[in-house]
Design a protein around this motif. Structure first.
Motif, PDB file in Angstrom:
ATOM      1  N   GLN A 181       0.656  -1.202   0.394  1.00 61.34           N
ATOM      2  CA  GLN A 181       0.679  -0.212  -0.067  1.00 61.34           C
ATOM      3  C   GLN A 181       1.309   1.227   0.034  1.00 61.34           C
ATOM      4  O   GLN A 181       1.510   1.312   1.023  1.00 61.34           O
ATOM      5  CB  GLN A 181      -1.055   0.059   0.967  1.00 61.34           C
ATOM      6  N   THR A 192       2.050   5.181  -0.086  1.00 56.07           N
ATOM      7  CA  THR A 192       1.671   6.358   0.676  1.00 56.07           C
ATOM      8  C   THR A 192       1.689   7.086  -1.114  1.00 56.07           C
ATOM      9  O   THR A 192       2.138   7.112  -1.418  1.00 56.07           O
ATOM     10  CB  THR A 192       2.511   6.570   1.393  1.00 56.07           C
ATOM     11  N   ARG A 250       4.418   7.591  -4.925  1.00 59.50           N
ATOM     12  CA  ARG A 250       3.401   7.061  -5.655  1.00 59.50           C
ATOM     13  C   ARG A 250       3.920   7.205  -6.919  1.00 59.50           C
ATOM     14  O   ARG A 250       4.368   6.626  -7.113  1.00 59.50           O
ATOM     15  CB  ARG A 250       2.128   7.859  -5.411  1.00 59.50           C
TER      16      ARG A 250
END
Length: 319
Positions: free
Chosen positions: A52, A54, A58
């Motif tokens: 996942q 942040t 990205r």
């Protein structure tokens, strides 16, 4: 034009140069296990394992330069301390390998990156991948700095090469598909991404392998020359990207399929011959790479990134 020498491979490329972090790199160990620990602490794969990311992470995968990777890592946590996944720099195998090259070259050890396909991630699939090679004083030793040696049944720090090896170079893969001894449909990013696999994908990676061999360690999604003929380029943004390439007059985008096959055939043959110790083939490969404007990246490349960024990249300005 002669091929890169061991001295050349012991010197930094613009991509592997740690810049203001040189002092830190000079203190790091070149032991393979320590290299693995360092690169996997600094960089988390942006896709493998489904992390996942942040918002800060990205756009990390588009960091071409070791200096940029280290600057981002240092802003999030001390380089010599532990870090959470959110404090790592999102990247891929190319970045793990580039960091390893940066450490080895800082210590004067000849090292280079190799582009190809790994058989050890997905059963019955050849995953596009980047590994390293270091000169041990007698031969090139292939290693995968991303791997924990306890998880694999081969030596990740001295990987076997040649027929049946766990890592197939792009040149070997292309020649095998041309000979009909390998199915090109089993080579690519992921079995679930058919647009990033297959015959043309393998052919494109031959050019990428040549670039990395000559110390131009670009991103896997930087495209130039014959790579601009990729279906990914033709289909991106409904054809708008192909028009952008034409308007930018990037060389190499107008070759025929037969011409591109012929180029890949020659490059792959020379790469495999050079790997076997043929110095004349290595010199011929270097001359082709430097003299043919279609084969080496110029000042600008097309970037089609998994981050969603698409556009012409000015490499000098980006650096």
């Amino acid at each position: 034009m002669p091929a890169p020498t061991l001295f050349d491979y012991s010197d930094h490329s613009p991509y592997s140069n740690p810049g203001n972090h040189t002092g830190y790199f000079s203190e790091l160990s070149t032991d393979p296990e320590e290299l693995h620990r360092f690169v996997c602490t600094a960089v988390v794969h942006y896709r493998a394992g489904g992390p996942q990311l942040t918002e800060t992470q990205r756009f990390d995968p588009d960091r071409r330069w070791v200096t940029s990777i280290l600057d981002a890592a240092e802003m999030r946590a001390p380089l010599d301390g532990p870090r959470t996944q959110a404090q790592q720099v999102a990247g891929c195998c190319r970045d793990h390998t580039l960091l390893a090259l940066g450490v080895l070259r800082t210590h004067g050890i000849s090292a280079r990156s190799r582009i190809g396909f790994a058989t050890y991630f997905v059963p019955n699939w050849h995953s596009d991948h980047v590994v390293g090679e270091r000169w041990d004083g007698d031969r090139w030793v292939r290693f995968d700095p991303e791997l924990d040696r306890q998880d694999f049944d081969f030596d990740v720090n001295d990987m076997p090469t040649g027929a049946g090896s766990p890592f197939v170079t792009a040149a070997e893969a292309w020649l095998a598909t041309r000979a009909g001894t390998a199915d090109p449909a089993t080579f690519g990013v992921d079995p679930d991404l058919p647009g990033l696999s297959g015959r043309d994908f393998v052919r494109d990676y031959v050019l990428l392998e040549v670039a990395h061999r000559h110390r131009d360690e670009l991103l896997l999604w930087d495209l130039w020359g014959p790579r601009l003929r990729s279906p990914v380029v033709r289909e991106a943004a409904g054809g708008a990207v192909a028009a952008q390439v034409q308007e930018a007059a990037l060389p190499g985008a107008d070759g025929s399929e037969a011409e591109l096959d012929s180029i890949a055939d020659e490059l792959a043959y020379l790469l495999v011959a050079a790997d076997s110790g043929d110095e004349e083939a290595a010199d011929q490969l270097a001359e082709l790479y430097r003299e043919d404007v279609r084969l080496h990246p110029g000042e600008r490349v097309l970037t089609i990134s998994p981050t969603g960024h698409i556009g012409i990249t000015d490499l000098a300005a980006a650096h």
